[in-house]
Design an enzyme around this catalytic site. Structure first.
Site: not given
Length: 93
Positions: A18, A38
């Site tokens: 991320r 996520n």
């Protein structure tokens, strides 16, 4: 405005994916906003917006590679054109 929505599968959680996407999106001139987060199934969702398609295509190419610690097995991408922007900046959710 053009929007790219992508789901990235593989070993992409717990490896800094991320934050790597966040850095990559900020580095690419023209990506105006979006997010990376996520998902509960182990994949990562990315949504990004730009005025032109080129920076989003560059981001999509990077998503197929991922950072060194990740192992990307699949990327599903959807495109939307002529949309109103929803994001003011790119963020990690």
């Amino acid at each position: 405005m053009i929007r790219l929505s992508a789901k990235v599968q593989g070993n992409v959680q717990g490896v800094g994916f991320r934050y790597w996407v966040h850095h990559t999106a900020q580095r690419l001139t023209g990506v105006g906003g979006g997010y990376v987060k996520n998902l509960s199934n182990g994949s990562v969702e990315v949504e990004a917006e730009a005025l032109e398609r080129a920076p989003l295509q560059a981001l999509l190419a990077e998503l197929h590679r991922g950072p060194a610690q990740a192992q990307v097995t699949a990327v599903e991408a959807q495109w939307e054109e002529d949309v109103e922007g929803r994001h003011l900046s790119f963020r990690v959710a």
